[in-house]
Design a protein around this motif. Structure first.
Motif, PDB file in Angstrom:
ATOM      1  N   GLN A  11     -22.304 -38.698  13.358  1.00 56.50           N
ATOM      2  CA  GLN A  11     -20.929 -38.948  13.802  1.00 56.50           C
ATOM      3  C   GLN A  11     -20.468 -37.872  14.771  1.00 56.50           C
ATOM      4  O   GLN A  11     -19.809 -38.165  15.772  1.00 56.50           O
ATOM      5  CB  GLN A  11     -19.995 -38.998  12.601  1.00 56.50           C
ATOM      6  N   GLU A  12     -20.804 -36.629  14.472  1.00 57.89           N
ATOM      7  CA  GLU A  12     -20.387 -35.554  15.363  1.00 57.89           C
ATOM      8  C   GLU A  12     -21.027 -35.671  16.737  1.00 57.89           C
ATOM      9  O   GLU A  12     -20.390 -35.439  17.761  1.00 57.89           O
ATOM     10  CB  GLU A  12     -20.736 -34.194  14.757  1.00 57.89           C
ATOM     11  N   ILE A  13     -22.313 -36.022  16.753  1.00 54.20           N
ATOM     12  CA  ILE A  13     -23.019 -36.176  18.022  1.00 54.20           C
ATOM     13  C   ILE A  13     -22.371 -37.300  18.834  1.00 54.20           C
ATOM     14  O   ILE A  13     -22.099 -37.150  20.029  1.00 54.20           O
ATOM     15  CB  ILE A  13     -24.516 -36.473  17.770  1.00 54.20           C
ATOM     16  N   ALA A  14     -22.091 -38.403  18.173  1.00 55.08           N
ATOM     17  CA  ALA A  14     -21.502 -39.546  18.874  1.00 55.08           C
ATOM     18  C   ALA A  14     -20.125 -39.181  19.431  1.00 55.08           C
ATOM     19  O   ALA A  14     -19.793 -39.489  20.583  1.00 55.08           O
ATOM     20  CB  ALA A  14     -21.405 -40.738  17.929  1.00 55.08           C
ATOM     21  N   PHE A  15     -19.325 -38.487  18.630  1.00 54.07           N
ATOM     22  CA  PHE A  15     -17.987 -38.092  19.074  1.00 54.07           C
ATOM     23  C   PHE A  15     -18.081 -37.137  20.268  1.00 54.07           C
ATOM     24  O   PHE A  15     -17.325 -37.242  21.237  1.00 54.07           O
ATOM     25  CB  PHE A  15     -17.245 -37.435  17.909  1.00 54.07           C
ATOM     26  N   TYR A  16     -19.045 -36.230  20.175  1.00 56.96           N
ATOM     27  CA  TYR A  16     -19.251 -35.231  21.228  1.00 56.96           C
ATOM     28  C   TYR A  16     -19.504 -35.911  22.586  1.00 56.96           C
ATOM     29  O   TYR A  16     -18.861 -35.602  23.591  1.00 56.96           O
ATOM     30  CB  TYR A  16     -20.442 -34.361  20.824  1.00 56.96           C
ATOM     31  N   TYR A  17     -20.410 -36.875  22.601  1.00 59.51           N
ATOM     32  CA  TYR A  17     -20.686 -37.556  23.864  1.00 59.51           C
ATOM     33  C   TYR A  17     -19.527 -38.456  24.290  1.00 59.51           C
ATOM     34  O   TYR A  17     -19.223 -38.588  25.473  1.00 59.51           O
ATOM     35  CB  TYR A  17     -21.977 -38.369  23.762  1.00 59.51           C
ATOM     36  N   ALA A  18     -18.862 -39.057  23.301  1.00 65.14           N
ATOM     37  CA  ALA A  18     -17.786 -39.997  23.633  1.00 65.14           C
ATOM     38  C   ALA A  18     -16.642 -39.328  24.400  1.00 65.14           C
ATOM     39  O   ALA A  18     -16.009 -39.965  25.242  1.00 65.14           O
ATOM     40  CB  ALA A  18     -17.256 -40.657  22.360  1.00 65.14           C
ATOM     41  N   VAL A  19     -16.376 -38.044  24.116  1.00 65.97           N
ATOM     42  CA  VAL A  19     -15.227 -37.403  24.780  1.00 65.97           C
ATOM     43  C   VAL A  19     -15.556 -36.973  26.218  1.00 65.97           C
ATOM     44  O   VAL A  19     -14.668 -36.592  26.969  1.00 65.97           O
ATOM     45  CB  VAL A  19     -14.699 -36.163  24.024  1.00 65.97           C
ATOM     46  N   MET A  20     -16.814 -37.046  26.614  1.00 64.20           N
ATOM     47  CA  MET A  20     -17.176 -36.574  27.954  1.00 64.20           C
ATOM     48  C   MET A  20     -16.863 -37.614  29.020  1.00 64.20           C
ATOM     49  O   MET A  20     -16.828 -38.798  28.755  1.00 64.20           O
ATOM     50  CB  MET A  20     -18.653 -36.239  27.989  1.00 64.20           C
ATOM     51  N   LYS A  21     -16.676 -37.099  30.228  1.00 64.92           N
ATOM     52  CA  LYS A  21     -16.310 -37.979  31.334  1.00 64.92           C
ATOM     53  C   LYS A  21     -17.565 -38.658  31.886  1.00 64.92           C
ATOM     54  O   LYS A  21     -18.501 -37.976  32.307  1.00 64.92           O
ATOM     55  CB  LYS A  21     -15.661 -37.139  32.432  1.00 64.92           C
ATOM     56  N   PRO A  22     -17.589 -39.985  31.860  1.00 72.00           N
ATOM     57  CA  PRO A  22     -18.789 -40.667  32.349  1.00 72.00           C
ATOM     58  C   PRO A  22     -18.814 -40.750  33.879  1.00 72.00           C
ATOM     59  O   PRO A  22     -17.783 -40.949  34.518  1.00 72.00           O
ATOM     60  CB  PRO A  22     -18.660 -42.075  31.747  1.00 72.00           C
ATOM     61  N   LEU A  23     -19.990 -40.574  34.450  1.00 66.74           N
ATOM     62  CA  LEU A  23     -20.185 -40.737  35.891  1.00 66.74           C
ATOM     63  C   LEU A  23     -21.163 -41.887  36.112  1.00 66.74           C
ATOM     64  O   LEU A  23     -22.009 -42.153  35.254  1.00 66.74           O
ATOM     65  CB  LEU A  23     -20.779 -39.467  36.498  1.00 66.74           C
ATOM     66  N   ARG A  24     -21.065 -42.545  37.260  1.00 66.86           N
ATOM     67  CA  ARG A  24     -22.004 -43.629  37.541  1.00 66.86           C
ATOM     68  C   ARG A  24     -23.391 -43.034  37.781  1.00 66.86           C
ATOM     69  O   ARG A  24     -23.543 -42.048  38.498  1.00 66.86           O
ATOM     70  CB  ARG A  24     -21.538 -44.419  38.762  1.00 66.86           C
ATOM     71  N   ALA A  25     -24.405 -43.640  37.150  1.00 72.99           N
ATOM     72  CA  ALA A  25     -25.773 -43.122  37.304  1.00 72.99           C
ATOM     73  C   ALA A  25     -26.200 -43.215  38.765  1.00 72.99           C
ATOM     74  O   ALA A  25     -25.964 -44.222  39.419  1.00 72.99           O
ATOM     75  CB  ALA A  25     -26.728 -43.921  36.429  1.00 72.99           C
ATOM     76  N   GLU A  26     -26.821 -42.145  39.261  1.00 73.84           N
ATOM     77  CA  GLU A  26     -27.251 -42.110  40.674  1.00 73.84           C
ATOM     78  C   GLU A  26     -28.715 -42.494  40.776  1.00 73.84           C
ATOM     79  O   GLU A  26     -29.458 -41.919  41.565  1.00 73.84           O
ATOM     80  CB  GLU A  26     -27.053 -40.697  41.237  1.00 73.84           C
ATOM     81  N   THR A  27     -29.140 -43.416  39.935  1.00 72.47           N
ATOM     82  CA  THR A  27     -30.557 -43.782  39.883  1.00 72.47           C
ATOM     83  C   THR A  27     -30.789 -45.052  40.706  1.00 72.47           C
ATOM     84  O   THR A  27     -29.852 -45.791  40.980  1.00 72.47           O
ATOM     85  CB  THR A  27     -30.980 -44.001  38.421  1.00 72.47           C
ATOM     86  N   PRO A  28     -32.063 -45.318  41.110  1.00 70.80           N
ATOM     87  CA  PRO A  28     -32.337 -46.499  41.955  1.00 70.80           C
ATOM     88  C   PRO A  28     -31.976 -47.807  41.245  1.00 70.80           C
ATOM     89  O   PRO A  28     -32.091 -47.902  40.022  1.00 70.80           O
ATOM     90  CB  PRO A  28     -33.858 -46.435  42.171  1.00 70.80           C
ATOM     91  N   MET A  29     -31.538 -48.784  41.998  1.00 74.33           N
ATOM     92  CA  MET A  29     -31.177 -50.093  41.456  1.00 74.33           C
ATOM     93  C   MET A  29     -32.427 -50.959  41.285  1.00 74.33           C
ATOM     94  O   MET A  29     -33.253 -51.032  42.193  1.00 74.33           O
ATOM     95  CB  MET A  29     -30.224 -50.809  42.413  1.00 74.33           C
TER      96      MET A  29
END
Ligand code: HEC
Ligand code: HEC
Ligand code: HEC
Ligand code: HEC
Length: 374
Positions: free
Chosen positions: A189-207
């Protein structure tokens, strides 16, 4: 227990107790000392210290045990102990314990100030746990590896389900299973909460496909995943901005049963390779939205809230609010868990403890148990 002998029946420092202290001492020695110690101190770890606690608070607590309003795993012990006591005897025994040298002073020998620990990182423990994850999922949960999902800003509930699914094997992935294996339910639960609060960026990976061609087939998914792949339902993952190779692999995993999920298997069953690639690119190209989750509080921020009622450093002088400074740590942990889970039904404390996680409870219990001199 050497200090016990020094603890003599003294003046009531905290509360002017109404009750017969001498009569209360006889009741205490006969019925209570076996668990609460000879001077209201030094019982087993989960037994609260009583010495110097507010008499009014203790009388109320005794009444609550007697009529079953205060329930705990030790309810039977306490209910039996008070069952034969009259109201007057309860006031007396409460007055007696209130008159003893307070447990705050005993603890104060070890603690020098009531200041909560200076700035600490509320995520310190979880950061250590997720060090090994950064290589694939990024330090801030934004992955730049094709095939690895970004975790930043993903719904915590969904991630808890996902991590548990790896653990139980209903989501087949040997490597992720090995990573998740050592974690407890609380740590997940702590790990999930930790990632959930972070600001998501669009992946810069190939389509992996053509995002424009993916728009039409993705219309069927909007009802659950949102028009643009951003979704409020905490059990449904956000697709917007995730790596397209990962999205495509996830859809195939539902098709072939490596991810066991009835709803998703049915909705993707008829998709062909081209559709899958194009829809994955469609969602990967969308801008991810951050979740409106609350940041966790530091011990200092928590303590500021608590001390409004419980007094500076937990040294309450208001008889309605129990003294916490120097209280048994194991008792505080257990009690906060009981409020959090609603087993000890006090509306004020339920509201206060609702947003706490396991780590908050441990930190606050340690802070108050350490005691705080005034
Ligand atoms: C068999 C062991 C046992 C005996 C005997 C016992 N207690 Fe307790 N007492 C406990 C435990 C354990 C708790 C914590 C229960 C909980 O989680 O609510 C407790 C809680 C309390 C509390 C609540 C303290 C707080 O900070 O909220 C008071 C007051 C108290 N006891 C007074 C007494 C008195 C007075 C007697 C004698 C009449 C007595 N107890 C006898 C084990 C005992
Ligand atoms: C070596 C690379 C690697 C490492 C290290 C790694 N992961 Fe993963 N993770 C992946 C890949 C690849 C997937 C997708 C697996 C699949 O297809 O189910 C994944 C999937 C996940 C998912 C599911 C995401 C979703 O959208 O369903 C979560 C949550 C997750 N990882 C968390 C973690 C955590 C926490 C750690 C560290 C303890 C970790 N991972 C370590 C590569 C990695
Ligand atoms: C009825 C609601 C519903 C519909 C319709 C739906 N999904 Fe899902 N989707 C879900 C749920 C719930 C999950 C999480 C399942 C799980 O826990 O594995 C999910 C998971 C996913 C994932 C995994 C994301 C990740 O981070 O691992 C992908 C990819 C996905 N859906 C794509 C689609 C596509 C493409 C469509 C349309 C063809 C679609 N879904 C239609 C509810 C839905
Ligand atoms: C609005 C006032 C208020 C605030 C704020 C508050 N409390 Fe309480 N607290 C109470 C009251 C009232 C009780 C007694 C309730 C009962 O009888 O169960 C209590 C009881 C407790 C107890 C049980 C003590 C014992 O001896 O059994 C603990 C532990 C506790 N609070 C910790 C906290 C912590 C930690 C915080 C901050 C996160 C906090 N409280 C914030 C009013 C408050």
């Amino acid at each position: 227990m050497t200090f016990c002998t020094a603890l003599i029946v003294g003046a009531a420092l905290q509360t002017a107790a109404a009750g017969d202290v001498e009569a209360g001492k006889r009741t205490a020695d006969k019925h209570c000392a076996v668990c609460h110690g000879p001077e209201g101190m030094g019982g087993a770890p989960e037994v609260p210290h009583l010495a110097g606690q507010h008499a009014d608070y203790m009388s109320t607590a005794l009444q609550q045990y007697k009529d079953g309003r205060r329930v705990s795993d030790f309810m039977v012990a306490m209910t039996v102990a008070v069952s034969t006591l009259s109201g007057e005897e309860m006031s007396n025994v409460a007055a007696y314990y209130a008159s003893l040298t307070p447990f705050t002073q005993v603890a104060a020998q070890a603690a020098k100030s009531d200041a909560p620990p200076e700035e600490e990182d509320p995520f310190a423990a979880v950061k250590a746990m997720t060090e090994a994850c950064a290589g694939c999922h990024g330090e801030d949960g934004n992955s730049d590896q094709p095939g690895s999902p970004g975790l930043a800003g993903q719904h915590a509930e969904y991630m808890v389900d996902a991590l548990n699914a790896y653990k139980t094997g209903s989501r087949k992935h040997d490597m992720m299973q090995a990573f998740v294996e050592p974690f407890s339910t609380a740590e997940i639960q702590e790990i999930a909460f930790y990632y959930a609060v972070m600001k998501p960026l669009r992946a810069e990976t190939p389509m992996v496909g053509d995002s424009f061609a993916g728009r039409a087939p993705a219309a069927a998914c909007a009802v659950c995943h949102g028009e643009d792949g951003n979704v409020e339902d905490p059990k449904t993952p956000r697709l917007a901005g995730l790596d397209s190779e990962y999205l495509a692999a996830a859809i195939v995993a539902y098709q072939d049963g490596a991810r066991d999920h009835d709803v998703m298997r049915d909705v993707v069953a008829a998709l062909d390779k081209t559709d899958i690639a194009n829809m994955s690119a469609f969602y990967a190209a969308k801008a991810p939205k951050a979740l409106p989750v609350l940041k966790p509080l530091t011990t200092k921020e928590w303590a500021e809230k608590c001390n409004r009622c419980h007094g500076p450093g937990g040294n309450s002088t208001d008889p309605r609010f129990p003294i916490l400074a120097g209280q048994s740590q194991a008792y505080l942990i257990k009690t906060l868990k009981h409020y959090h889970g609603g087993e000890r039904g006090d509306p004020m404390m339920f509201a206060m403890s609702f947003a706490m996680n396991e780590a908050d409870i441990l930190k606050l219990a340690a802070y108050y148990a350490r005691g705080a001199a005034q």
